[in-house]
Motif scaffolding. Structure first.
Motif: not given
Length: 226
Positions: A68-76
């Motif tokens: 359910v996790i992705q990284h956006v601008d280094g944030e989970a």
């Protein structure tokens, strides 16, 4: 053109013939009752596992490791494909579907023990699981055989995905989050293809869950209570 695709088109003919008149109610929009997050493994029949044959009933997300996790601008953050039906279609049930013998969990186990060398796209996907499974690998009973260790980690991964959804400010408290494991390798008591409930809204104790949900008590089972 390979024969396999020709046979796939023949299967689609059967599908279109059977479902031609079943899209009337959902042509202009959707309000799925649940979002399921399954592994992309070809042995996991994502919709068929639930006996689903109704357009608009389930919003199905599939990726390696049922993440359910992705990284956006280094944030989970919660992956957009999981969040979309919750944010935009009023869906209030999320089901995380792990499965026995998961290749993504196996790769994560290997990455945390012996190291892993994979193409960048696979490394990225495994890398999303690594920080969430590290403590699980460290807590595994030492005497476990490898395949048993992997199936313990499958449950642990489901727990971490449930936990991530529950802790996200993007997921309303009204959303029920359930974690299950799809078994086709005879790891659990039951038939091949059954899903076994291992987590409901963060509760993982089978006895507590059975007492709270007696109607499904025969489907509640864990391999690892840690």
């Amino acid at each position: 053109m390979r024969d396999v695709f020709v046979s796939m088109l023949a299967g689609n003919d059967d599908h279109a013939r059977a479902f031609d008149d079943q899209f009337d109610a959902v042509q202009d929009g959707q309000r799925p009752d649940a979002v399921t997050v399954t592994c992309s493994d070809s042995r996991v029949l994502a919709d068929h596992a639930w006996g689903n044959a109704r357009p608009g009933h389930l919003f199905t997300v599939s990726n390696i490791g049922n993440r359910v996790i992705q990284h956006v601008d280094g944030e989970a953050v919660v992956s957009g494909d999981v969040l979309y039906p919750i944010e935009h279609t009023g869906t209030e049930t999320a089901v995380i579907v792990g499965h026995t013998g998961c290749g993504a969990v196996t790769a994560t186990y290997d990455a945390l023990t012996d190291g892993l060398s994979e193409p960048p796209g696979i490394e990225y996907s495994v890398g999303l699981l690594v920080p969430h499974l590290r403590a699980g690998v460290e807590a595994l009973p030492e005497e476990l055989e490898r395949e048993r260790a992997i199936d313990h980690l499958v449950e642990y991964n489901v727990d971490r995905q449930v936990e991530f959804l529950q802790n996200s400010p993007d997921i309303p408290e009204s959303v029920d989050v359930v974690g299950v494991v799809y078994d086709f390798q005879d790891r659990y008591d039951g038939r091949r293809g059954e899903v076994h409930v291992v987590n409901v809204d963060g509760e993982t104790d089978p006895e507590v869950l059975k007492a709270e949900y007696p109607a499904i008590s025969d489907r509640i089972e864990r391999l690892w209570v840690y």
